[in-house]
Design an enzyme around this catalytic site. Sequence first.
Site, short mmCIF file in Angstrom:
data_model
loop_
_atom_site.label_atom_id
_atom_site.label_comp_id
_atom_site.label_asym_id
_atom_site.label_seq_id
_atom_site.Cartn_x
_atom_site.Cartn_y
_atom_site.Cartn_z
N GLY A 109 -10.66 -23.45 42.77
CA GLY A 109 -8.96 -23.67 43.19
C GLY A 109 -8.91 -23.74 44.66
O GLY A 109 -9.78 -23.39 45.38
N SER A 110 -7.66 -24.05 45.14
CA SER A 110 -7.60 -24.33 46.61
C SER A 110 -7.57 -22.91 47.25
O SER A 110 -8.31 -22.83 48.74
CB SER A 110 -6.11 -25.18 46.81
OG SER A 110 -5.06 -24.25 46.59
N THR A 111 -7.27 -22.04 46.70
CA THR A 111 -7.14 -20.79 47.39
C THR A 111 -8.41 -20.01 47.71
O THR A 111 -9.20 -19.54 48.58
CB THR A 111 -6.08 -19.66 46.71
OG1 THR A 111 -5.00 -20.18 46.36
CG2 THR A 111 -5.93 -18.41 47.82
N ASP A 152 -11.02 -14.66 43.45
CA ASP A 152 -10.54 -15.88 42.82
C ASP A 152 -9.08 -16.06 42.96
O ASP A 152 -8.50 -15.06 43.27
CB ASP A 152 -10.91 -15.89 41.31
CG ASP A 152 -10.96 -17.25 40.51
OD1 ASP A 152 -10.49 -18.27 41.28
OD2 ASP A 152 -11.60 -17.23 39.34
N ASP A 208 -2.90 -18.55 38.94
CA ASP A 208 -1.44 -19.33 38.76
C ASP A 208 -0.34 -18.32 38.65
O ASP A 208 0.66 -18.79 39.24
CB ASP A 208 -1.71 -20.13 37.50
CG ASP A 208 -2.94 -21.35 37.76
OD1 ASP A 208 -2.87 -21.80 38.76
OD2 ASP A 208 -3.75 -21.08 36.93
N LYS A 226 -4.62 -17.96 34.44
CA LYS A 226 -5.67 -18.69 35.25
C LYS A 226 -5.94 -19.82 34.48
O LYS A 226 -5.57 -20.06 33.10
CB LYS A 226 -7.01 -17.87 35.56
CG LYS A 226 -6.51 -16.74 36.56
CD LYS A 226 -7.70 -16.17 37.34
CE LYS A 226 -9.24 -17.00 37.48
NZ LYS A 226 -8.67 -18.19 38.40
N GLY A 272 -5.51 -23.14 35.83
CA GLY A 272 -4.76 -24.43 36.49
C GLY A 272 -5.85 -25.58 36.91
O GLY A 272 -5.40 -26.65 36.81
N GLU A 274 -14.61 -18.80 34.95
CA GLU A 274 -13.95 -17.71 35.84
C GLU A 274 -13.97 -16.37 34.96
O GLU A 274 -13.96 -15.16 35.44
CB GLU A 274 -12.50 -18.11 36.12
CG GLU A 274 -12.61 -19.41 37.20
CD GLU A 274 -11.10 -19.95 37.42
OE1 GLU A 274 -11.09 -20.60 38.31
OE2 GLU A 274 -10.51 -19.81 36.61
N LYS A 307 2.90 -17.02 43.59
CA LYS A 307 2.36 -16.72 42.27
C LYS A 307 2.85 -15.43 41.45
O LYS A 307 2.42 -15.28 40.37
CB LYS A 307 0.95 -16.78 42.46
CG LYS A 307 0.27 -17.82 43.20
CD LYS A 307 0.23 -19.06 42.33
CE LYS A 307 -0.53 -20.27 43.03
NZ LYS A 307 -1.94 -20.10 43.34
C1 5RP Z 1 -8.67 -22.60 38.43
C2 5RP Z 1 -7.81 -21.37 38.74
C3 5RP Z 1 -7.41 -21.14 39.97
O1 5RP Z 1 -7.57 -20.07 40.60
C4 5RP Z 1 -5.57 -21.56 40.00
O2 5RP Z 1 -5.36 -22.71 39.30
C5 5RP Z 1 -5.03 -21.32 41.09
O3 5RP Z 1 -5.42 -22.41 41.94
P1 5RP Z 1 -4.87 -22.64 43.66
O4 5RP Z 1 -5.25 -21.74 44.32
O5 5RP Z 1 -5.25 -24.00 43.89
O6 5RP Z 1 -3.31 -22.33 43.41
O7 5RP Z 1 -7.48 -20.70 37.70
O8 5RP Z 1 -8.97 -22.67 37.02
#
Ligand code: 5RP
Length: 262
Positions: free
Chosen positions: A34-36, A89, A92, A102, A104, A111, A129
Site C-alpha cells: 500500500g501507499s503507507t 504494514d 484501512d 486490511k 484495500g 499480509e 484510519k
Molecule cells: C493492502 C492493505 C493496505 O495496507 C491498506 O489498503 C492501506 O493502504 P494505504 O496505505 O495505501 O492507505 O491492506 O492490502
Amino acid sequence: MTGELSPIDKAKFVAAKRAADFVEDGMRVGLGTGSTAAWLVRCLGEMVRDEGLKIRGVPTSTRTAELAREVGINVISLDEAKWLDLTIDGADEFDGDLNLIKGGGGALLQEKIVATASDQMIVIADIGKEVETLGAFPLPVEVIPFGWQTTQALVEETLISMDVLGRTATLRMNGQTPFITDEGNYILDLHLNRIGNPRQLAMVLNQMPGVVENGLFMDICDIVVVGYGDGRVELRDINQGTIEHDRLDFLESDNLFTDLAD
Ligand code: 5RP
C-alpha cells in the site's frame, strides 16, 4: 518535493519514518503493501544505502517486492526467513483494540500470513484510519474464482444473522475484468457499514469453502504508529498500554523525498 506532498501523504510518511526506527541490524522484516507501506520500504532502502543497515525483507505482494529490490533491500521469501522479527504494514481501518481491516490493496492473504509469522506487527497509518467501530471501509474477502457467485450468495445469506448494518458483497473489478490477487483469486468487498462482532464475523467467513481469507486482523497488531499532516506521530502500544508522542522534522527529510520521488 516536500511542498508537493498532501497532508495525508505527510502523515503516512512520518508514520512510516518513525516505525522504521524499530528496525535493527540483522532483522527479518515483513514489508507491507500500500501507499503507507511504500514509504516504509523507501525509508528502509535509505537506511540500507546510507547507514549500512543489514536486513532481509519479506514482501507481502509483487508490488512491494519490486519496490524493495529497487531501493536495495535484500528480498527473501517467507519460507527462507521461516519466522520474522517484525512486520510493518498499513491498514484501512484500526480500532481502539488495534484490530484492523486490511486488504484495500488486495494483498490481505500474504499480509495476514506474514504478520502472523512475526514476533511483532506494527501498523503505520494516518489518523484518518482510526475508527470507533470497524466496518465503514468495505471488508475485503479473498475468494476462489471457482463458483465465486455461489460463494457471494452464501456470504450475503450468512450476513443476515451477523451483527452488521449492511449486507451486500460486490466483486472487486480492475476495469472491465475482476481484480486478481497475487494468488490468482478474486476479492469480494463486503459493504457492512458497522461490524458489531468482528471476531465472530472473521470466524464465520473463514468457515465457508470458497473463502480463502478475510481482511479482519484480530489480535495481530501490537503497535500502531499514527501520523499527522503536521509531522506529529503517536505510538500506541496495546501490550504495554502506552501512548507516546513524537514529532518528525520535515527539513531533515527533504533529501529523502527528493531521492525517492516516484
Ligand atoms: C493492502 C492493505 C493496505 O495496507 C491498506 O489498503 C492501506 O493502504 P494505504 O496505505 O495505501 O492507505 O491492506 O492490502
